[in-house]
Write a protein that holds these residues in place. Structure first.
Motif, PDB file in Angstrom:
ATOM      1  N   ARG A 307       0.809  -1.207   0.000  1.00 43.03           N
ATOM      2  CA  ARG A 307       0.000   0.000   0.000  1.00 43.03           C
ATOM      3  C   ARG A 307       0.850   1.269   0.000  1.00 43.03           C
ATOM      4  NH1 ARG A 307      -2.897  -4.024   1.982  1.00 43.03           N
ATOM      5  NH2 ARG A 307      -5.184  -3.944   2.045  1.00 43.03           N
ATOM      6  N   ALA A 308       1.889   1.288   0.808  1.00 39.37           N
ATOM      7  CA  ALA A 308       2.725   2.492   0.907  1.00 39.37           C
ATOM      8  C   ALA A 308       3.475   2.762  -0.387  1.00 39.37           C
ATOM      9  CB  ALA A 308       3.703   2.350   2.069  1.00 39.37           C
ATOM     10  N   ALA A 309       3.896   1.705  -1.068  1.00 35.05           N
ATOM     11  CA  ALA A 309       4.689   1.873  -2.293  1.00 35.05           C
ATOM     12  C   ALA A 309       3.893   2.515  -3.418  1.00 35.05           C
ATOM     13  CB  ALA A 309       5.234   0.520  -2.745  1.00 35.05           C
ATOM     14  N   LYS A 310       2.572   2.491  -3.341  1.00 37.30           N
ATOM     15  CA  LYS A 310       1.733   3.066  -4.391  1.00 37.30           C
ATOM     16  C   LYS A 310       1.547   4.574  -4.238  1.00 37.30           C
ATOM     17  CE  LYS A 310      -1.008  -1.158  -5.015  1.00 37.30           C
ATOM     18  NZ  LYS A 310      -2.370  -1.758  -4.866  1.00 37.30           N
ATOM     19  N   LEU A 311       1.905   5.123  -3.092  1.00 38.53           N
ATOM     20  CA  LEU A 311       1.638   6.539  -2.825  1.00 38.53           C
ATOM     21  C   LEU A 311       2.731   7.417  -3.417  1.00 38.53           C
ATOM     22  CD1 LEU A 311       0.528   6.262   0.910  1.00 38.53           C
ATOM     23  CD2 LEU A 311      -0.905   6.145  -1.153  1.00 38.53           C
ATOM     24  N   ARG A 312       2.307   8.533  -3.992  1.00 37.97           N
ATOM     25  CA  ARG A 312       3.250   9.469  -4.595  1.00 37.97           C
ATOM     26  C   ARG A 312       2.963  10.887  -4.117  1.00 37.97           C
ATOM     27  NH1 ARG A 312       5.450   5.531  -5.273  1.00 37.97           N
ATOM     28  NH2 ARG A 312       6.155   4.478  -7.182  1.00 37.97           N
ATOM     29  N   PRO A 313       4.006  11.593  -3.687  1.00 39.43           N
ATOM     30  CA  PRO A 313       3.815  12.995  -3.324  1.00 39.43           C
ATOM     31  C   PRO A 313       3.837  13.884  -4.560  1.00 39.43           C
ATOM     32  CG  PRO A 313       6.088  12.364  -2.949  1.00 39.43           C
ATOM     33  CD  PRO A 313       5.376  11.125  -3.430  1.00 39.43           C
ATOM     34  N   GLY A 314       3.287  15.065  -4.423  1.00 38.69           N
ATOM     35  CA  GLY A 314       3.312  16.003  -5.531  1.00 38.69           C
ATOM     36  C   GLY A 314       2.559  17.278  -5.202  1.00 38.69           C
ATOM     37  N   GLY A 315       2.679  18.256  -6.075  1.00 36.07           N
ATOM     38  CA  GLY A 315       2.035  19.544  -5.864  1.00 36.07           C
ATOM     39  C   GLY A 315       0.673  19.664  -6.504  1.00 36.07           C
ATOM     40  N   GLU A 316       0.259  18.663  -7.276  1.00 30.53           N
ATOM     41  CA  GLU A 316      -1.041  18.745  -7.933  1.00 30.53           C
ATOM     42  C   GLU A 316      -2.159  18.456  -6.928  1.00 30.53           C
ATOM     43  OE1 GLU A 316       0.725  14.630  -8.658  1.00 30.53           O
ATOM     44  OE2 GLU A 316       1.398  16.723  -8.674  1.00 30.53           O
ATOM     45  N   PRO A 317      -3.365  18.997  -7.173  1.00 31.46           N
ATOM     46  CA  PRO A 317      -4.469  18.855  -6.202  1.00 31.46           C
ATOM     47  C   PRO A 317      -4.841  17.423  -5.874  1.00 31.46           C
ATOM     48  CG  PRO A 317      -4.982  20.548  -7.823  1.00 31.46           C
ATOM     49  CD  PRO A 317      -3.740  19.857  -8.308  1.00 31.46           C
ATOM     50  N   GLY A 345      18.457  -0.698  11.110  1.00 26.31           N
ATOM     51  CA  GLY A 345      17.110  -0.810  10.585  1.00 26.31           C
ATOM     52  C   GLY A 345      17.099  -1.107   9.094  1.00 26.31           C
ATOM     53  N   ARG A 346      15.984  -1.660   8.620  1.00 28.81           N
ATOM     54  CA  ARG A 346      15.814  -1.947   7.199  1.00 28.81           C
ATOM     55  C   ARG A 346      14.636  -1.160   6.655  1.00 28.81           C
ATOM     56  NH1 ARG A 346      13.910  -6.536   5.773  1.00 28.81           N
ATOM     57  NH2 ARG A 346      13.104  -7.204   7.817  1.00 28.81           N
ATOM     58  N   ALA A 347      14.759  -0.736   5.420  1.00 28.12           N
ATOM     59  CA  ALA A 347      13.673  -0.026   4.762  1.00 28.12           C
ATOM     60  C   ALA A 347      12.902  -0.994   3.877  1.00 28.12           C
ATOM     61  CB  ALA A 347      14.215   1.134   3.939  1.00 28.12           C
ATOM     62  N   LEU A 348      11.651  -1.229   4.208  1.00 30.55           N
ATOM     63  CA  LEU A 348      10.785  -2.055   3.363  1.00 30.55           C
ATOM     64  C   LEU A 348      10.268  -1.252   2.175  1.00 30.55           C
ATOM     65  CD1 LEU A 348       8.657  -3.872   6.108  1.00 30.55           C
ATOM     66  CD2 LEU A 348      10.753  -4.665   4.987  1.00 30.55           C
ATOM     67  N   VAL A 349      10.093   0.035   2.382  1.00 27.43           N
ATOM     68  CA  VAL A 349       9.678   0.968   1.328  1.00 27.43           C
ATOM     69  C   VAL A 349      10.489   2.243   1.502  1.00 27.43           C
ATOM     70  CG1 VAL A 349       7.794   2.352   0.356  1.00 27.43           C
ATOM     71  CG2 VAL A 349       7.335   0.048   1.234  1.00 27.43           C
ATOM     72  N   GLY A 350      11.003   2.765   0.406  1.00 34.41           N
ATOM     73  CA  GLY A 350      11.737   4.022   0.472  1.00 34.41           C
ATOM     74  C   GLY A 350      13.065   3.885   1.183  1.00 34.41           C
ATOM     75  N   VAL A 360       8.556  14.369   0.595  1.00 28.97           N
ATOM     76  CA  VAL A 360       9.143  13.152   1.156  1.00 28.97           C
ATOM     77  C   VAL A 360       8.266  11.989   0.727  1.00 28.97           C
ATOM     78  CG1 VAL A 360       9.761  11.874   3.236  1.00 28.97           C
ATOM     79  CG2 VAL A 360      10.130  14.345   3.144  1.00 28.97           C
ATOM     80  N   GLU A 361       8.876  11.023   0.067  1.00 30.59           N
ATOM     81  CA  GLU A 361       8.143   9.825  -0.343  1.00 30.59           C
ATOM     82  C   GLU A 361       7.942   8.908   0.870  1.00 30.59           C
ATOM     83  OE1 GLU A 361      10.699   8.275  -3.313  1.00 30.59           O
ATOM     84  OE2 GLU A 361      10.084   9.720  -4.857  1.00 30.59           O
ATOM     85  N   PRO A 362       6.937   8.037   0.829  1.00 27.69           N
ATOM     86  CA  PRO A 362       6.685   7.142   1.960  1.00 27.69           C
ATOM     87  C   PRO A 362       7.902   6.285   2.316  1.00 27.69           C
ATOM     88  CG  PRO A 362       4.815   7.127   0.474  1.00 27.69           C
ATOM     89  CD  PRO A 362       5.899   7.898  -0.217  1.00 27.69           C
ATOM     90  N   VAL A 363       8.124   6.136   3.607  1.00 29.87           N
ATOM     91  CA  VAL A 363       9.217   5.315   4.122  1.00 29.87           C
ATOM     92  C   VAL A 363       8.634   4.350   5.156  1.00 29.87           C
ATOM     93  CG1 VAL A 363      11.429   5.265   5.330  1.00 29.87           C
ATOM     94  CG2 VAL A 363      10.895   7.172   3.768  1.00 29.87           C
ATOM     95  N   VAL A 364       8.877   3.069   4.973  1.00 31.70           N
ATOM     96  CA  VAL A 364       8.459   2.043   5.931  1.00 31.70           C
ATOM     97  C   VAL A 364       9.712   1.352   6.447  1.00 31.70           C
ATOM     98  CG1 VAL A 364       7.090  -0.038   6.318  1.00 31.70           C
ATOM     99  CG2 VAL A 364       6.275   1.708   4.710  1.00 31.70           C
TER     100      VAL A 364
END
Length: 504
Positions: A307-317, A345-350, A360-364
């Motif tokens: 689920r976290a890997a699908k999220l994208r940050p951005g400036g669009e609405p 620690g290990r990063a599963l995402v990001g 900042v992109e999602p980090v797990v």
């Protein structure tokens, strides 16, 4: 010299009466949204003085009169919903739907405060007791006078309105100092209120930086309601201590989510990602730690990562995540991620490269030591730390091992309420996330470094009042011990009576 709200002020070269100004900036683009005055101590005192006069008129309207005005304000907010949502987006950078969700909560909570103020605060009789049966006893909750509100930038309408709406419904005037990052939202709220209450300056806004907030603390207001960091909250308390001004302090959190072996894992994973990543993680009650029972941890980690890997940050609405509104917070997020990874620690995402200012992109993260900054300190970004536990009892123990105590979440089919009661927090959601903030009747606040006092609900209304107890003599008692003219046997008879009725 011209600088932004994130750096300083522009000194006016015009008339001496004109205050210096500062710019609010759209964090998505760096463009100037608007310019606002830096109100000094004299301007703040003037606002409080005007509010003091306005408050007497506002209080005299009574509950029904105030409800009528607050209902008109609520309807105005609903009509101009998109306008205020746009202002929130431009100053915070959050996606449009997030701003709209914030305003839905504003309107619903304002309705509750106006609709319930009389029921909660009006004079009511209380039992007088056997010994004082000749007295009629009542208690009511009277307005304090002028309430100063110092608001945050992450939810620039919903969070301060938890104090503003309830303080107004209780009969107080309000002077609001919004964050220097979101002054336009505060000014919009005050202007819209003045449209339905044009007679007197019942609700005013002062803008500026920390000095303006300090001036509000020292201005003679009857209470300060502060939302922000724990460090700033301590400074607010110290300033208010000089004049014994009472304070309500709502600070940060390091909220935990506990996943039991019998939990609905799909629902828990969805809640964890939303709770951690919505508003780009800039939520005081956001999920920052997850403790999942080992027997279901493998599957749960897969669900979180997917689920976290699908999220994208951005400036669009319509972006999933907006930017980090306060630039200095990016450094905190980067430091927490680096510390977690440097310590095994290990990063599963990001990972380290997920920090790309202003986004900042999602980090797990997982396998992070419990004394790492990513576990102990508020990150306030789209970062979540997962830890496996042998059972939920260990999860509760680790969740409580924090100096914060704001909110928490439990996913468990069989033991949800039991586990909730064991958590040292002001609020808990069972099999959902952050839901307590959306229920207008529930008090909102924390313990420990998360602060004290409550907004929302009946507790939130009483927070901005002073209780007044009154007794009224109905008839004369044959035994009156509260007189120098009492007979010698009065106290002896009173003691005998007390032993008879209360000594059994």
């Amino acid at each position: 010299m011209t600088q932004t709200a994130r750096g300083g002020v522009e000194t006016s070269t015009g008339a001496a009466s004109q205050p210096p100004t500062f710019e609010s900036i759209d964090p998505r683009t760096g463009e100037v949204v608007d310019r606002h005055p830096v109100h000094d101590a004299a301007a703040v005192r003037e606002a409080v003085h005007a509010a003091r006069k306005a408050q007497s008129w506002w209080a005299e309207l009574g509950f029904s009169g105030r409800k009528q005005r607050l209902d008109s304000w609520r309807k105005l907010l609903a009509r101009r919903f998109d306008e205020l949502a746009g202002r929130i987006c431009s100053e915070t950078g959050k996606p449009l739907d997030d701003a709209k969700l914030e305003l839905v909560l504003v309107i619903d909570h304002l309705h509750w405060a106006a609709d319930n103020a009389e029921k909660v605060l009006r004079r009511r009789k209380v039992p007088s007791g056997v010994l004082m049966a000749h007295q009629t006893a009542t208690v009511e909750y009277l307005p304090l006078g002028v309430v100063g509100v110092i608001g945050p930038w992450n939810y620039p309408a919903f969070t301060p309105m938890g104090s503003i709406g309830h303080a107004l419904a209780a009969g107080n005037a309000v002077v609001f100092k919004p964050s220097e990052l979101t002054p336009g939202v505060g000014e919009w709220l005050a202007r819209s209120f003045a449209e339905v209450v044009p007679e007197h300056p019942v609700f005013q806004v002062v803008t500026g930086f920390g000095e303006t907030g300090a001036a509000l603390c020292a201005s003679g207001v009857d209470k300060i309601a502060f939302t922000g960091s724990t460090a700033t909250g301590k400074r607010v308390m110290a300033a208010c201590a000089e004049t014994l001004t009472p304070v309500l302090v709502e600070c940060g959190g390091k909220d935990a989510l506990i996943v039991d072996a019998d939990a609905d894992l799909a629902a828990a994973a969805d809640a964890a990602v939303w709770g951690a990543m919505s508003n780009a993680g800039q939520t005081c009650i956001g999920v920052e730690r997850v403790y999942v029972v080992d027997s279901v941890a493998d599957r749960f980690e897969e669900m979180i990562a997917e689920r976290a890997a699908k999220l994208r940050p951005g400036g669009e609405p319509n972006a999933h995540l907006g930017p980090i509104t306060m630039p200095s917070q990016v450094d905190v997020i980067r430091r927490h991620v680096d510390d977690a990874l440097d310590r095994g620690g290990r990063a599963l995402v990001g990972g380290r490269d997920s920090v790309r200012p202003p986004f900042v992109e999602p980090v797990v993260l997982t396998d992070v030591p419990e004394d790492s900054e990513a576990v102990t300190d508020e990150t306030f970004g789209p970062v979540i730390v997962l830890r496996r536990v042998r059972d939920v009892d260990e999860g509760v123990e680790l969740a409580n091992d924090s100096r914060y105590g704001l909110g928490a979440t439990v996913f468990s089919r069989a033991r949800g309420l039991e586990l909730a009661r064991r958590l040292r927090t002001g609020m808990v959601a069972v099999n959902s996330v952050i839901s307590f903030a959306a229920v207008p009747a529930l008090p909102f606040g924390g313990v420990g470094d998360s602060g004290f006092g409550r907004i929302h609900g009946a507790d939130g209304l009483r927070e901005f009042t002073r209780a007044q107890s009154v007794t009224r003599t109905r008839y004369r008692m044959p035994l009156n011990p509260m007189s120098f003219g009492r007979s010698k046997g009065t106290v002896r008879r009173l003691v005998r009576l007390m032993r008879l009725i209360r000594g059994r």
